[in-house]
Motif scaffolding. Structure first.
Motif, PDB file in Angstrom:
ATOM      1  N   HIS A  10       1.243 -35.263   2.604  1.00  0.00           N
ATOM      2  CA  HIS A  10       1.201 -35.194   0.952  1.00  0.00           C
ATOM      3  C   HIS A  10       0.203 -35.893   0.281  1.00  0.00           C
ATOM      4  CE1 HIS A  10       3.588 -38.661   1.775  1.00  0.00           C
ATOM      5  NE2 HIS A  10       3.717 -38.968   0.404  1.00  0.00           N
ATOM      6  N   ASP A  20      -0.962 -43.694  -0.246  1.00  0.00           N
ATOM      7  CA  ASP A  20      -0.635 -44.638   1.112  1.00  0.00           C
ATOM      8  C   ASP A  20      -0.554 -43.893   2.448  1.00  0.00           C
ATOM      9  OD1 ASP A  20       1.695 -43.607  -0.319  1.00  0.00           O
ATOM     10  OD2 ASP A  20       3.146 -44.576   1.133  1.00  0.00           O
ATOM     11  N   HIS A  21      -0.863 -42.491   2.276  1.00  0.00           N
ATOM     12  CA  HIS A  21      -0.952 -41.679   3.573  1.00  0.00           C
ATOM     13  C   HIS A  21      -2.362 -41.090   3.981  1.00  0.00           C
ATOM     14  CE1 HIS A  21       3.545 -41.630   3.851  1.00  0.00           C
ATOM     15  NE2 HIS A  21       3.529 -41.972   2.433  1.00  0.00           N
ATOM     16  N   ASP A  79       7.009 -38.472   4.210  1.00  0.00           N
ATOM     17  CA  ASP A  79       8.048 -39.061   2.999  1.00  0.00           C
ATOM     18  C   ASP A  79       9.259 -38.183   2.817  1.00  0.00           C
ATOM     19  OD1 ASP A  79       6.637 -41.172   3.291  1.00  0.00           O
ATOM     20  OD2 ASP A  79       5.968 -41.271   1.257  1.00  0.00           O
ATOM     21  N   HIS A 133       8.343 -43.730   5.934  1.00  0.00           N
ATOM     22  CA  HIS A 133       8.552 -45.162   5.864  1.00  0.00           C
ATOM     23  C   HIS A 133       9.862 -45.432   6.404  1.00  0.00           C
ATOM     24  CE1 HIS A 133       5.811 -45.514   2.397  1.00  0.00           C
ATOM     25  NE2 HIS A 133       5.963 -44.236   2.092  1.00  0.00           N
TER      26      HIS A 133
HETATM   27 ZN   LIG Z   1       4.725 -42.733   1.336  1.00  0.00          ZN
END
Ligand SMILES: [Zn+2]
Length: 376
Positions: A139, A143-144, A249, A286
């Motif tokens: 997505h 952070d990914h 996520d 996470h």
């Molecule tokens: Zn994330």
């Protein structure tokens, strides 16, 4: 007495407003450091020879001190901290994985920076010295996938990912004779330069319309579209032979999720889709739990979030008071509860006002259909 308190308050208010007052009068000495949208650029950009010029800052590269954890025969993952991205964690707060093909590695998400990806690969190379030719992204949250450009530049990898990345982000551009770097995302702004150095947005090369099965280097993969769930466009990866789900996520554990860009109903549908697959291990976006209970907390969280908000709404509680009435106390001891849970509740109010039972997808039917087909 009263006067001195007011005086102190005024001094306090002035001190607080100082940065804003000064901000207004900032005079930009190097206007080329504004990007095309007028944002200040955090690092120097050299369009023609950016490989030679540091894209910034001094000092040695941030050491993420990465240790891959083996999940199944073919899958290894890196687990990030249960925090928001900060200078102290250098963005290492999400999970990303490597899948071992016959002659190449496939990555699932690429972490928060070029340097993260480079250091992650160096560890994998010790396990099998193979290149990364395909990067698959879950997505659009940064952070990914900010590690993408390490793989596209060094390994000449292709990025398979959501179309929404290309709609909502932009990479380096050359417009009307001028060069502009890519978008300064939340992550790039938050981290030290010795962590963001060399990070440039590398967007999706290949996007799919819908759930797609493919095989890469001997590994069967099902890239499953769950749509608008945790973000505008979420996908998870299913490895049927390994019985592993890389959920990103739409599943988190040990911490409260962030539904700031998501939909409760979309999340519940995504979780039902995951339940309809047969798996022994699931890696959340996470969190550290990867066994058969990995999705339980998220399932529970969205179930009670939906039910309690709807119940209070039916009792006539208005949006302003919903975070007082629905506190989801069961999750009070989880990381990020106080930071994220009230906003999840508040945001869900507007969505659930228009809740329609028919929006929930019953994947159990689909599973039975699949089973029937197998029997034929
Ligand atoms: Zn994330």
């Amino acid at each position: 007495m009263k006067k001195s308190i007011i005086g102190l308050l005024l001094i306090g208010a002035f001190a607080v407003s100082m940065p804003f007052i000064f901000n207004k009068s900032i005079d930009v000495k190097e206007p080329h450091k504004l990007d095309i949208d007028g944002n200040f650029i955090m690092y120097d950009w050299h369009y023609d020879d950016f490989k030679d010029e540091a894209r910034v800052g001094a000092g040695t590269d941030w050491d993420y001190n990465l240790k891959p954890v083996q999940i199944s025969e073919r899958v290894w993952c890196y687990f990030g901290g249960m925090e928001m991205p900060t200078k102290e964690n250098a963005g290492n707060m999400s999970n990303s994985c490597y899948i071992k093909g016959d002659t190449q590695w496939i990555t699932w998400d690429t972490g928060p920076s070029y340097i993260f990806a480079k250091q992650a690969y160096a560890e994998m190379q010790k396990i099998a010295d193979m290149p990364v030719k395909t990067v698959i992204i879950s997505h659009e949250h940064d952070d990914h996938w900010l590690g993408n450009n390490y793989y596209t530049e060094v390994h000449k990898a292709k990025v398979v990912g959501p179309a929404s990345v290309n709609e909502n982000y932009y990479g380096p551009r050359h417009v009307e004779g001028k060069d502009y770097p890519g978008m300064q995302t939340r992550m790039i702004r938050a981290l030290y330069q010795n962590a963001t150095r060399d990070t440039v947005l590398a967007l999706t090369d290949e996007a799919f319309e819908d759930t797609t099965e493919f095989e890469i280097s001997g590994v069967k993969l099902e890239y499953v579209k769950v749509g608008y769930a945790h973000s505008e466009e979420d996908w998870y990866l299913y490895l049927p032979d390994d019985k592993v789900i890389l959920a990103a996520d739409v599943v988190m554990n040990g911490r409260v999720t962030s539904n700031r860009d998501g939909l409760v109903v979309g999340q519940i549908n995504a979780l039902n889709s995951i339940k309809s697959r047969e798996w022994n291990h699931l890696v959340p976006g996470h969190g550290f739990v990867t066994d058969k209970t990995a999705a339980d907390e998220t399932v529970h969280y969205f179930d009670i979030l939906k039910d309690r908000v709807i119940e209070k709404m039916e009792d006539g509680v208005i949006a302003d008071f919903i975070t007082k009435e629905v506190t989801l106390n069961e999750f009070r001891n989880m990381d990020l509860y106080y930071v994220l849970s009230p906003q999840n509740v508040f945001r869900s109010y507007e969505e659930l006002e228009m809740f329609d039972e028919d929006d929930l997808i019953d994947y159990s039917d689909e599973k039975e259909d699949d089973d029937d087909e197998d029997e034929d």
